[in-house]
Design an enzyme around this catalytic site. Structure first.
Site, PDB file in Angstrom:
ATOM      1  CE  LYS A  22      -2.973   2.598   3.220  1.00 12.63           C
ATOM      2  NZ  LYS A  22      -2.010   3.654   3.622  1.00 12.63           N
ATOM      3  CG  ASN A  23       2.541   2.573   3.499  1.00  8.19           C
ATOM      4  OD1 ASN A  23       1.484   3.193   3.386  1.00  8.19           O
ATOM      5  ND2 ASN A  23       2.912   2.000   4.632  1.00  8.19           N
ATOM      6  NE  ARG A  92      -0.084  12.463   6.597  1.00 12.73           N
ATOM      7  CZ  ARG A  92      -0.073  13.758   6.860  1.00 12.73           C
ATOM      8  NH1 ARG A  92      -1.211  14.405   7.003  1.00 12.73           N
ATOM      9  NH2 ARG A  92       1.060  14.421   6.980  1.00 12.73           N
ATOM     10  CB  CYS A 116      -5.708   6.845  10.289  1.00 15.36           C
ATOM     11  SG  CYS A 116      -6.379   5.405   9.457  1.00 15.36           S
ATOM     12  NE  ARG A 121      -1.210  10.884   9.953  1.00 16.26           N
ATOM     13  CZ  ARG A 121      -1.738   9.930   9.169  1.00 16.26           C
ATOM     14  NH1 ARG A 121      -0.937   9.060   8.587  1.00 16.26           N
ATOM     15  NH2 ARG A 121      -3.027   9.849   8.981  1.00 16.26           N
ATOM     16  CG  ASP A 317       2.094   1.718   9.327  1.00 14.23           C
ATOM     17  OD1 ASP A 317       1.603   2.570  10.091  1.00 14.23           O
ATOM     18  OD2 ASP A 317       2.270   1.924   8.110  1.00 14.23           O
ATOM     19  CB  ILE A 339       6.077   7.301  14.783  1.00 20.22           C
ATOM     20  CG1 ILE A 339       7.321   6.392  14.764  1.00 20.22           C
ATOM     21  CG2 ILE A 339       5.914   8.040  13.462  1.00 20.22           C
ATOM     22  CD1 ILE A 339       8.615   7.111  14.525  1.00 20.22           C
ATOM     23  NE  ARG A 409      -7.258   5.259   4.734  1.00 18.11           N
ATOM     24  CZ  ARG A 409      -6.242   5.410   5.585  1.00 18.11           C
ATOM     25  NH1 ARG A 409      -6.367   5.060   6.856  1.00 18.11           N
ATOM     26  NH2 ARG A 409      -5.102   5.921   5.179  1.00 18.11           N
TER      27      ARG A 409
END
Length: 428
Positions: A22-23, A92, A116, A121, A317, A339, A409
């Protein structure tokens, strides 16, 4: 909204073949705006975030087709530079388009991105880096407008290794005039994947995964600076790297249920911290170049301390899923989240299921219990929602996880994969 109804107590067992990260896929799809020829992105997961990115690309004038796991983007006819507000609010990662659109169109307008609610952020690092490349930026609490007649290479020292900012600046700098040095960038594998995609399209990027990324912009040789409408890069075919967070989640699912699993098309070399903590918890883990085998112990062991850190540290994550895992581990464990400050929202649901967890600021103290019981809980964010599903798989009785739009997501048909591995989970 849809919910998951889970009957716990089934050991997961079997094989699962991973899809693209996904990232990884989201910034690569954004980068196609820089190209004037078709790009085919392979191994794309069917996630709500990916669907949103595809919708944004179409709104900008791109032609996009999706055939099974492959997405084909033709950005030759990009004719819009403002991202619709409803799409910005849904994801995002829409902020990834800031750099490519600025480079392609000479301007970009967007509202503040959604996503989220896991903590503060801000996109200050994105904006300060773009300013150093020559962008003029107007910003208010709701809208951001960036303009640049010409992007020029610069040396950018990052105050924090932001993954999104590193990727945004890489994409903008790829089309700039001159050389850009990004000092102290994020080092995630997905950044290396973006570098490989950009280079396959004709960019000159080196150093991803190290302490300095060097980009030789193609603006000089292409004579197509911002605002010209001409795409600075060409097309290519690219396969996205495996999703290391999806992999870690399914490994944790097998571990928390006392099962065993084999992951295919994985990248164990990118998961050193996750695999080390699973071994510390008593799991037997075996790897080769593209596969991971895990066998759970009769009872998990506690892990003395986990602290989330930028890559190559333990990934934020995976923090939520490990917290669920450790609620059933014998002994006391501690997790510190460095984080994001709001990443323990799923703890309330775990407490309703009988877990023993105490949160003190950014640290969670977990005392393992003999068992969890089913309850009705709610997903507050993507990874926290996945963590509650994992707890439900191991709990006695029925667990209902509501608000699973967050889970959609980041996981492609989660209930289908889990059922194939032996779980009893239904989407209602």
């Amino acid at each position: 909204m849809d919910s998951y109804h889970i009957t716990g107590g089934e050991k997961l067992a079997g094989d699962h073949r991973l899809k693209g990260a996904k990232n990884g896929v989201l910034p690569i799809l954004a980068a196609t705006v820089l190209t004037g020829e078709p790009c085919e992105i392979c191994s794309c997961p069917s996630l709500s975030d990916v669907h949103t990115m595809v919708e944004i690309l179409r709104s900008l004038g791109c032609s996009v087709t999706w055939d099974e796991d492959n997405i084909r983007v033709d950005a030759k006819t990009v004719d819009q530079w403002e991202i619709p507000e409803r799409l910005m609010k849904g994801m995002r990662s829409s902020v990834f388009l800031m750099g490519p659109l600025l480079a392609r169109c000479g301007q970009v307008a967007m509202t503040q991105p959604g996503g989220c609610a896991i903590g503060d952020r801000p996109i200050d690092i994105h904006l300060s880096g773009l300013r150093m490349l020559g962008a003029e930026i107007e910003e208010d609490p709701h809208r951001i407008v960036c303009r640049a007649r010409r992007l020029t290479g610069a040396t950018i020292r990052m105050e924090f290794p932001s993954v999104g900012a590193t990727e945004n600046l890489m994409m903008a700098a790829a089309a700039a005039c001159g050389e850009t040095h990004i000092i102290h960038p994020a080092r995630e594998p997905e950044i290396e994947d973006l570098q490989n995609f950009l280079n396959a399209c004709g960019a000159q990027v080196a150093g991803a995964g190290t302490g300095e990324i060097v980009i030789c912009g193609v603006g000089d040789r292409r004579a197509a600076g911002p605002g010209s409408g001409t795409a600075p890069l060409s097309g290519c075919v690219h396969r996205v790297i495996p999703d290391r967070i999806e992999a870690g989640t399914y490994l944790a699912a097998a571990a928390i249920t006392g099962g065993e699993i084999r992951l295919l098309d994985s990248a164990p070399s990118q998961m050193a911290q996750t695999l080390a903590r699973l071994k510390e918890a008593g799991c037997r883990v075996k790897v080769d170049k593209t596969s991971i085998w895990l066998t759970a112990p009769r009872r998990l062991r506690s892990v003395r301390e986990i602290k989330t850190l930028p890559y190559p540290g333990f990934p934020t994550d995976m923090q939520s899923q490990f917290l669920s895992l450790l609620t059933l581990a014998e002994g006391e464990s501690k997790i510190t989240e460095t984080i994001f400050e709001n990443r323990f929202k799923h703890v309330d649901g775990l407490l309703r299921m009988g877990a023993d967890v105490a949160v003190d600021g950014r640290t969670a103290h977990i005392t393992g219990v003999a068992g969890l019981h089913g309850a009705r809980v709610q997903a507050e964010d993507l990874r926290g929602g996945a963590a509650l599903v994992l707890a439900g798989l191991a709990a006695e009785g029925e667990t209902v996880v509501e608000n699973i739009c967050h889970i959609d997501r980041g996981y492609d048909k989660l209930e289908v994969v889990l059922n194939d591995l032996g779980a009893k989970i239904e989407r209602i």
